[in-house]
Design a protein around this motif. Structure first.
Motif, PDB file in Angstrom:
ATOM      1  N   ASN A 158       1.030  -1.109   0.355  1.00  0.00           N
ATOM      2  CA  ASN A 158       0.033   0.444  -0.116  1.00  0.00           C
ATOM      3  C   ASN A 158       0.930   1.177  -0.017  1.00  0.00           C
ATOM      4  OD1 ASN A 158      -2.348   2.025   0.416  1.00  0.00           O
ATOM      5  ND2 ASN A 158      -3.062   1.093   2.037  1.00  0.00           N
TER       6      ASN A 158
ATOM      7  N   ASN B 200      -0.007   4.274  -0.443  1.00  0.00           N
ATOM      8  CA  ASN B 200      -0.532   5.157   0.166  1.00  0.00           C
ATOM      9  C   ASN B 200      -0.947   5.411   1.677  1.00  0.00           C
ATOM     10  OD1 ASN B 200      -1.419   6.774  -1.825  1.00  0.00           O
ATOM     11  ND2 ASN B 200      -3.543   5.062  -2.194  1.00  0.00           N
ATOM     12  N   VAL B 201       0.175   4.321   2.304  1.00  0.00           N
ATOM     13  CA  VAL B 201       0.604   4.953   3.902  1.00  0.00           C
ATOM     14  C   VAL B 201       1.673   4.278   4.021  1.00  0.00           C
ATOM     15  CG1 VAL B 201      -0.892   3.944   6.179  1.00  0.00           C
ATOM     16  CG2 VAL B 201      -2.476   3.511   4.334  1.00  0.00           C
ATOM     17  N   SER B 202       1.943   5.290   4.832  1.00  0.00           N
ATOM     18  CA  SER B 202       3.541   5.282   5.732  1.00  0.00           C
ATOM     19  C   SER B 202       3.227   4.597   6.308  1.00  0.00           C
ATOM     20  CB  SER B 202       3.832   6.449   6.404  1.00  0.00           C
ATOM     21  OG  SER B 202       3.566   7.280   5.149  1.00  0.00           O
TER      22      SER B 202
ATOM     23  N   THR C  29       6.043   3.775   8.842  1.00  0.00           N
ATOM     24  CA  THR C  29       6.426   4.084   9.953  1.00  0.00           C
ATOM     25  C   THR C  29       5.119   4.012  11.057  1.00  0.00           C
ATOM     26  OG1 THR C  29       6.918   6.305   8.895  1.00  0.00           O
ATOM     27  CG2 THR C  29       7.523   6.436  11.207  1.00  0.00           C
ATOM     28  N   HIS C  30       5.802   3.159  12.126  1.00  0.00           N
ATOM     29  CA  HIS C  30       4.732   2.986  13.448  1.00  0.00           C
ATOM     30  C   HIS C  30       4.372   3.960  14.171  1.00  0.00           C
ATOM     31  CE1 HIS C  30       3.787   1.175  17.190  1.00  0.00           C
ATOM     32  NE2 HIS C  30       3.613   0.591  16.250  1.00  0.00           N
TER      33      HIS C  30
END
Lengths: 157, 274
Positions: free
Chosen positions: B11, B13-15, B17-18
């Motif tokens: 995906n 479109n979504v980073s 990083t926690h």
């Protein structure tokens, strides 16, 4: 105990922060599982943004189908975004919300098309809107709405 | 063209990083920036204080004095004058018009306010037992004026409040937290100033009476009920024992004599000892 009562504001803040994180990420994980599973189920139903033209007699029926979804932010994401407002940069905590809203809206549209027996959806369009404009302000509801609409095509056998 | 459906695996479109990592970075960065602001504020207030004329200070002092319900106290004023006469001729303190006020409060404390105003709380006056102790307290406050600490605290406190209000809004819980955390930092800074004021006070006391008797009496009495040392890390004044030790070291180093103290004269004694 007295310290807790004296700093009630802080305690409430931390509580909301923890609740926001746990339930927010739980809800997000569940939602993504459901999205991926349903996407796999409806994989055969093609969705295109192109207008599409068909030979005469091939299309039995065409109809407008639409789906929309509203996803709310949680307290944790709001704080993360508020901090982002200081530093600038990508608001990563809101990215997943937009992604979920968009995919959920498309899925619902596809589900509606599937019920009508459509083989494909053409001319699909996506729109987003924010409900509650001032998402970062106190006592304001911050959520995102995505609407997907297109033309469902039912083919002749 | 054949349509081959395919489910995307990644995906974009979504980073990835926690969120907790992101939070840690931003909170850490913010703490760093605020720390930097605090240090800069310290430097600028220090710089500005050197340039603030006593006239402006007097004006600020009038504002600050409104916070307390006070009475002018002639006997205390007289004690202060006696001390002032023993100041060296080139002392910057001669620019001030000192006024001593007595405020009704249980608190065992005295405050140096801008513009040469000293507020002594009645709680302190009740605990003082000799003339020398009282002179030590007043001389300690004069030490604050000599080092202009009273203005430093004011400027920094103001700066912190303004900075946090700018970052988090006027009445948010975050700004309350940040400013209280920084103010305790400020208190620690002020412990050093208190120690310096103690040293100034001791010198003046010795000039006034010819000996250093009574300099540590007040703290010694206080030491008994001062409690654990750890609590004093965040307190505004050093632990009494630490003050006594520092004062005694100075007395030995400067070879001050230690003679008997004068009993407190009746005119400063509080009438109703309730």
């Amino acid at each position: 105990m007295e310290i807790l009562l004296e700093n009630l504001n802080l305690v409430i803040f931390l509580l909301l922060f923890i609740i926001g994180y746990t339930f927010g990420s739980l809800a997000e994980k569940r939602h993504y599982r459901s999205i991926i599973q349903r996407e796999a189920e409806l994989l055969k139903l093609a969705v295109v943004t192109a207008e599409g033209s068909f030979p005469a007699g091939q299309v039995k029926e065409s109809a407008l189908v639409s789906g929309s979804a509203v996803i709310s932010i949680d307290y944790f994401k709001r704080i993360l975004a508020t901090l982002r407002n200081i530093f600038g940069g990508r608001v990563k905590s809101y990215e997943s919300l937009v992604d979920r809203a968009r995919r959920e809206a498309i899925l619902r549209m596809k589900e509606q098309a599937h019920k009508q027996g459509a083989k494909m959806v053409i001319n699909m369009r996506l729109e987003t809107a924010t409900i509650g404009r001032n998402a970062n302000q106190k006592k304001q509801i911050g959520s995102i709405e995505a609407i997907a609409y297109g033309t469902a095509i039912v083919m002749n056998k | 063209m054949k349509f081959t459906p395919k489910q995307l695996q990644k995906n974009v479109n979504v980073s990835t990083t926690h969120p907790l990592v992101e939070l840690l970075w931003m909170v850490g960065g913010l703490t760093f920036i605020i720390g930097l602001v605090f240090i800069l504020l310290g430097i600028t207030t220090d710089w500005a204080i050197a340039k603030t004329p006593v006239r402006i200070e007097t004006w600020i002092g009038k504002l600050a004095l409104k916070e307390f319900t006070t009475n002018n106290n002639p006997p205390l004023q007289q004690r202060l004058q006696e001390l002032l006469e023993h100041l060296p001729a080139d002392s910057p303190l001669h620019q001030y018009q000192f006024q001593v006020y007595l405020a009704a409060s249980e608190e065992v404390n005295a405050i140096a306010l801008p513009g040469g105003n000293i507020v002594v709380f009645s709680g302190l006056l009740q605990e003082v037992e000799s003339e020398n102790e009282l002179a030590m307290v007043l001389a300690h406050e004069l030490g604050h004026f000599a080092h202009r600490d009273h203005l430093r605290g004011l400027g920094r406190g103001l700066g912190i409040t303004v900075a946090t209000a700018m970052l988090f809004g006027e009445s948010s819980s975050t700004s309350g937290l940040v400013s209280s955390a920084l103010l305790s930092f400020n208190n620690r800074y002020s412990q050093r100033q208190e120690a310096a004021a103690d040293r100034f006070g001791l010198d003046l006391l010795t000039k006034r009476y010819g000996h250093a008797g009574g300099a540590t009496d007040f703290f010694a009495r206080h030491n008994a009920d001062a409690g654990a040392k750890t609590a004093y890390i965040l307190a505004s004044h050093p632990h009494p024992q630490a003050r006594i030790t520092a004062l005694e070291q100075q007395i030995t180093a400067k070879q001050y004599k230690n003679e008997t103290t004068e009993a407190l004269r009746d005119d400063v004694k509080l009438e109703d000892k309730e």
